[in-house]
Design a protein around this motif. Structure first.
Motif, PDB file in Angstrom:
ATOM      1  N   TRP A  88      36.059  56.448  54.630  1.00 48.58           N
ATOM      2  CA  TRP A  88      36.295  55.118  55.197  1.00 48.58           C
ATOM      3  C   TRP A  88      36.864  54.140  54.162  1.00 48.58           C
ATOM      4  N   ASP A  89      37.755  54.602  53.310  1.00 44.74           N
ATOM      5  CA  ASP A  89      38.261  53.716  52.267  1.00 44.74           C
ATOM      6  C   ASP A  89      39.317  54.424  51.436  1.00 44.74           C
ATOM      7  N   ASN A  90      40.087  53.618  50.702  1.00 46.22           N
ATOM      8  CA  ASN A  90      40.845  54.131  49.566  1.00 46.22           C
ATOM      9  C   ASN A  90      40.408  53.348  48.343  1.00 46.22           C
ATOM     10  N   ALA A  91      40.813  53.794  47.173  1.00 48.26           N
ATOM     11  CA  ALA A  91      40.374  53.164  45.933  1.00 48.26           C
ATOM     12  C   ALA A  91      41.435  53.385  44.871  1.00 48.26           C
ATOM     13  N   ALA A  92      41.301  52.675  43.760  1.00 52.26           N
ATOM     14  CA  ALA A  92      42.154  52.912  42.595  1.00 52.26           C
ATOM     15  C   ALA A  92      41.448  53.951  41.736  1.00 52.26           C
ATOM     16  N   TRP A  93      41.939  55.184  41.777  1.00 53.61           N
ATOM     17  CA  TRP A  93      41.310  56.269  41.028  1.00 53.61           C
ATOM     18  C   TRP A  93      41.790  56.233  39.581  1.00 53.61           C
ATOM     19  N   ILE A  94      40.848  56.179  38.645  1.00 51.39           N
ATOM     20  CA  ILE A  94      41.179  56.134  37.226  1.00 51.39           C
ATOM     21  C   ILE A  94      40.276  57.105  36.475  1.00 51.39           C
ATOM     22  N   SER A  95      40.727  57.536  35.307  1.00 51.52           N
ATOM     23  CA  SER A  95      39.959  58.494  34.513  1.00 51.52           C
ATOM     24  C   SER A  95      38.771  57.810  33.855  1.00 51.52           C
ATOM     25  N   PRO A  96      37.759  58.566  33.452  1.00 50.51           N
ATOM     26  CA  PRO A  96      36.614  57.965  32.747  1.00 50.51           C
ATOM     27  C   PRO A  96      37.033  57.243  31.464  1.00 50.51           C
ATOM     28  N   ALA A  97      38.020  57.784  30.743  1.00 53.32           N
ATOM     29  CA  ALA A  97      38.465  57.137  29.505  1.00 53.32           C
ATOM     30  C   ALA A  97      39.139  55.802  29.799  1.00 53.32           C
ATOM     31  N   THR A  98      39.951  55.762  30.859  1.00 47.29           N
ATOM     32  CA  THR A  98      40.598  54.507  31.241  1.00 47.29           C
ATOM     33  C   THR A  98      39.556  53.482  31.673  1.00 47.29           C
ATOM     34  N   ALA A  99      38.566  53.923  32.429  1.00 44.43           N
ATOM     35  CA  ALA A  99      37.507  53.016  32.875  1.00 44.43           C
ATOM     36  C   ALA A  99      36.735  52.451  31.686  1.00 44.43           C
ATOM     37  N   LYS A 100      36.453  53.316  30.711  1.00 42.69           N
ATOM     38  CA  LYS A 100      35.722  52.869  29.524  1.00 42.69           C
ATOM     39  C   LYS A 100      36.560  51.884  28.716  1.00 42.69           C
ATOM     40  N   LYS A 101      37.848  52.168  28.604  1.00 46.10           N
ATOM     41  CA  LYS A 101      38.747  51.294  27.843  1.00 46.10           C
ATOM     42  C   LYS A 101      38.813  49.897  28.458  1.00 46.10           C
ATOM     43  N   GLU A 102      38.861  49.830  29.782  1.00 43.14           N
ATOM     44  CA  GLU A 102      39.010  48.546  30.470  1.00 43.14           C
ATOM     45  C   GLU A 102      37.661  47.920  30.840  1.00 43.14           C
ATOM     46  N   GLY A 103      36.556  48.664  30.621  1.00 44.16           N
ATOM     47  CA  GLY A 103      35.243  48.136  30.986  1.00 44.16           C
ATOM     48  C   GLY A 103      35.052  48.040  32.487  1.00 44.16           C
ATOM     49  N   ILE A 104      35.522  49.054  33.205  1.00 39.93           N
ATOM     50  CA  ILE A 104      35.500  49.046  34.668  1.00 39.93           C
ATOM     51  C   ILE A 104      34.502  50.082  35.172  1.00 39.93           C
TER      52      ILE A 104
END
Length: 750
Positions: free
Chosen positions: A436-452
């Protein structure tokens, strides 16, 4: 803005066509078609109106392979990959087991080489290079993550490594990627003539051309890779048509299906262009974004309601027969175009138009074609090709600029056309299990870099456009890549696509320009303070409970796997991996399968790719209700077949295991022992059955099921005052299967 009868349109069509002359300003916009009848009508229409133009547009375009063939072979040709003949396969960002395939044929061919039940069988080996974690990537024996824009560089270096190209290497020497290239090259050389290198639909024509060059050098062309003339005709470029729209040069527009107002590139300003057309006709299945802009909305008949025809990719023709009469009095594209192209402009019957196209078939041959499903002798001959090495483009290194956005076809909604289908909205995305959704899929490293974190709403800016969408950390994604699924955020759609007043998901077409059609660099991420519920099914119904109280910290292995070599040496390896499985007392005595019926269903886990087809088919067959995002979040989804996905290895670069789980029909079923009202019983034929009218909803059986495949119907989703009582809605239900009320436990019974 109001309802009219077909007779009003018939008069309008006759009056307007009589004034069009040679068709100046007349444009037809359709989706790509392989229908011989529709293509024949296209030729007749353009002959009648020589100044008219026919434009074809698909939001998910697979035309780069044809362009590459024209580049290196001198003519547009359709490539055919014979995966059942290949011992080694290299996918260059090609999700050929799922979204990039034009049919299920590649999946069937691939799985034939994935079965190891016989000692003499040899498994194929699959290498995948990609940015997102696709279904094909999940099946890979070896997978390499990289940005989508870098796949061409990888292909170019591989061609040099194989000696297929004299170009200079693009990537830095000595890094892990070059070692990967060297290993793949050795394997491909060792299986020359018995391997396949394929490029995906998101990759530009240059990468497809290099893939053809590599296949030529390996001796694959003519064996595992063949070519025929294409089933798709060339068309007027969409950008040229959009320019005519914006300049007001289109006076009559006939749109046949699709939803270009929603899916067209944002820089072409399609919405404003359509508004400028004085006479616009839209033949569509739904009241959607395009229908809202056109003067006339003609109800399109569903393909199961109409006569028609089509060609498969190899040219084989098939006659399409209706299963039912049109429920909503719709007409097909064939009938509408025939009406515009005829001399009297009166309504035409689909059968008569299709039969006229196949007039060379006598009545006996026609009936045989209807019976067999295909028209004999219509497959195209294999084309003999000669590759021009000088025409293969040279790829150079390009520095990464910001984040790369990759636009992905939705595994459930495609380009958005299925957004109002609740079964598909609730079908988990194969890899992330998002519903029931879409999302912005990002890698764990990218998430850690951006604090997301998962669920945090982020802003994505690209080419001067901006959207806000929830992020989802997705293991296996390439660093610096943002994956966005198309098809969500529908503004004009039914009540399913707009759950409540808000659209389901976010419309990412607002970022998609004609210059960055499949992927684009230079995106920027910004964080917001908002959160959004990301609902998945993977964490529900876990099977990882300890099997015995005395085994401290030990859990039942949810997946038991071995290599092909290990399996052939010890076919019953799984039984030895967890020797402490407790035995349940059998209250009824084991079933004697030497007498009467024998029931059973086995799933070959080596061949299963986790495509969700069985899950959706089970929904349709068994009148299984959808429950919506909120109830799925509570763990109350009703799917009788669950498609689990497990990661192994590191979080950044994992491998994936797909595992469909359904009722195992246990011999000594632990669910039967605990039911206080004998609602779960063993049948005389050895089946584990469910008597719904006995169930009182204690859910003891669900608690005692080691596979967690029981579903409890918390709410009465089939209640008539909830879904309406129209005869059309009743047609959705399978009359041979009980419609269950609330408060009962459901499960698969084979």
């Amino acid at each position: 803005g109001g309802p009219v009868e077909w007779a009003a349109f018939d008069k309008e069509c006759a009056d307007h066509c009589s004034k069009m002359g040679i068709g100046t300003g007349f444009r037809i916009l359709s989706e790509r078609t392989t229908s011989p009848t529709l293509l024949g009508l296209k030729a007749a229409l353009l002959k009648k109106y020589p100044s008219a133009k026919w434009v074809e547009y698909d939001a998910i375009d697979a035309g780069h392979g044809l362009a590459a063939a024209e580049m290196v072979f001198g003519e547009r040709l359709q490539a055919h990959y014979h995966f059942d003949k290949a011992d080694v396969i290299l996918s260059l960002d090609d999700d050929f087991l799922s979204l990039d395939a034009a049919s299920t044929l590649p999946l069937k061919q691939y799985s034939r080489k994935r079965k190891v039940s016989n000692p003499g069988d040899a498994m194929n080996r699959l290498y995948v290079v990609e940015s997102q974690f696709s279904v094909t990537g999940g099946m890979a024996d070896h997978r390499l993550r990289m940005r989508t824009a870098e796949v061409g560089q990888f292909a170019s270096d591989l061609a040099v490594e194989l000696g297929a190209s004299q170009a200079l290497k693009v990537l830095k020497s000595g890094d892990a990627t070059q070692k990967w290239i060297a290993a793949v090259a050795r394997d491909l050389k060792a299986h020359a003539g018995k391997c396949v290198v394929t490029a995906g639909v998101k990759q530009p024509a240059a990468v497809h051309a290099i893939a053809y060059q590599i296949n030529q050098a390996l001796g694959n062309i003519g064996t595992t890779v063949t070519f025929t003339k294409p089933v798709y005709e060339a068309s007027t470029p969409l950008a040229e048509f959009a320019t005519e729209l914006s300049q007001g040069r289109v006076t009559t527009l006939l749109i046949l299906g699709g939803n270009p107002a929603f899916t067209a590139p944002v820089d072409l300003n399609f919405v404003e262009g359509i508004r400028k057309v004085g006479n616009s006709y839209y033949l569509g299945l739904e009241s959607d974004e395009t229908a809202a802009l056109c003067k006339w909305h003609l109800p399109m008949a569903h393909e199961l309601e109409t006569w028609g025809d089509a060609r498969s990719l190899d040219g084989t023709a098939s006659i399409q027969q209706p299963m039912v009469r049109p429920i909503w009095s719709g007409r097909s594209a064939i009938e509408i175009v025939a009406q515009f192209a005829s001399e009297d402009h009166k309504p035409k019957k689909g059968y008569e138009v299709v039969r006229a196209q196949w007039k060379d078939l006598d009545e006996k041959a026609w009936r045989k074609a209807l019976h067999d499903g295909v028209v004999a002798g219509t497959a195209f001959a294999e084309a003999k090709v000669t590759l021009n090495a000088k025409a293969v483009p040279t790829i150079t290194a390009s520095p990464a600029d910001g984040y790369e956005v990759v636009f992905l076809e939705s595994a459930s909604l495609s380009d958005g056309r299925y957004a109002n289908n609740a079964w598909l909205q609730e079908a988990p995305e194969p890899m992330t299990k998002l519903v029931w959704d879409n999302a912005a899929w990002i890698s764990p490293a990218t998430a850690k870099k951006e604090g997301i974190e998962t669920g945090q709403v982020i802003g994505i800016e690209l080419g001067g456009k901006r959207i806000e969408i929830a992020a989802m950390v997705a293991p296996g994604y390439a660093d610096g890549v943002i994956g966005l699924a198309l098809g969500y955020g529908r503004e004009k759609a039914g009540r399913v696509a707009r759950a409540g007043k808000e659209p389901v998901g976010v419309n990412v077409y607002k970022l998609r320009a004609s210059t960055g059609w499949n992927f684009a660099a230079g995106a920027k991420i910004s964080k917001t303070l908002r959160k959004h519920d990301i609902v998945t099914t993977q964490e529900h119904h876990t099977m990882e409970e300890p099997t015995l109280a005395g085994r401290k910290g030990k859990h039942r292995p949810v997946v038991r796997e071995a290599t092909a070599v290990e399996y052939k040496a010890t076919p019953d390896f799984a039984e030895h991996m967890d020797p402490h499985i407790p035995q349940f007392d059998d209250l009824q005595g084991y079933h004697d399968y030497s007498k009467g019926q024998q029931w059973g269903m086995a799933i070959d886990l080596s061949a299963c790719v986790g495509c969700n087809a069985c899950l959706i088919a089970c929904n349709a067959e068994n009148n299984i209700p959808v429950v919506g995002k909120e109830q799925v979040k509570n763990g109350r989804e009703m799917h009788w077949i669950r498609m689990d996905r497990y990661y192994t290895g590191s979080e950044e670069d994992p491998q994936a295991v797909m595992q469909p789980i359904q009722c195992q029909q246990c011999e000594a079923a632990p669910c039967e022992n605990v039911c206080p009202v004998a609602a779960t019983v063993h049948s005389p034929e050895g089946l584990n059955e469910m008597a719904y009218n006995r169930c009182v909803g204690t859910r003891y059986c669900a608690n005692n099921c080691p596979y967690k495949v029981r579903r409890f119907n918390y709410l009465n989703w089939h209640k008539q005052d909830r879904v309406g009582t129209t005869p059309e809605r009743a047609l959705q239900h399978n009359p041979d299967v009980t419609v269950r009320m609330r408060g009962v436990v459901e499960k698969c019974t084979y």
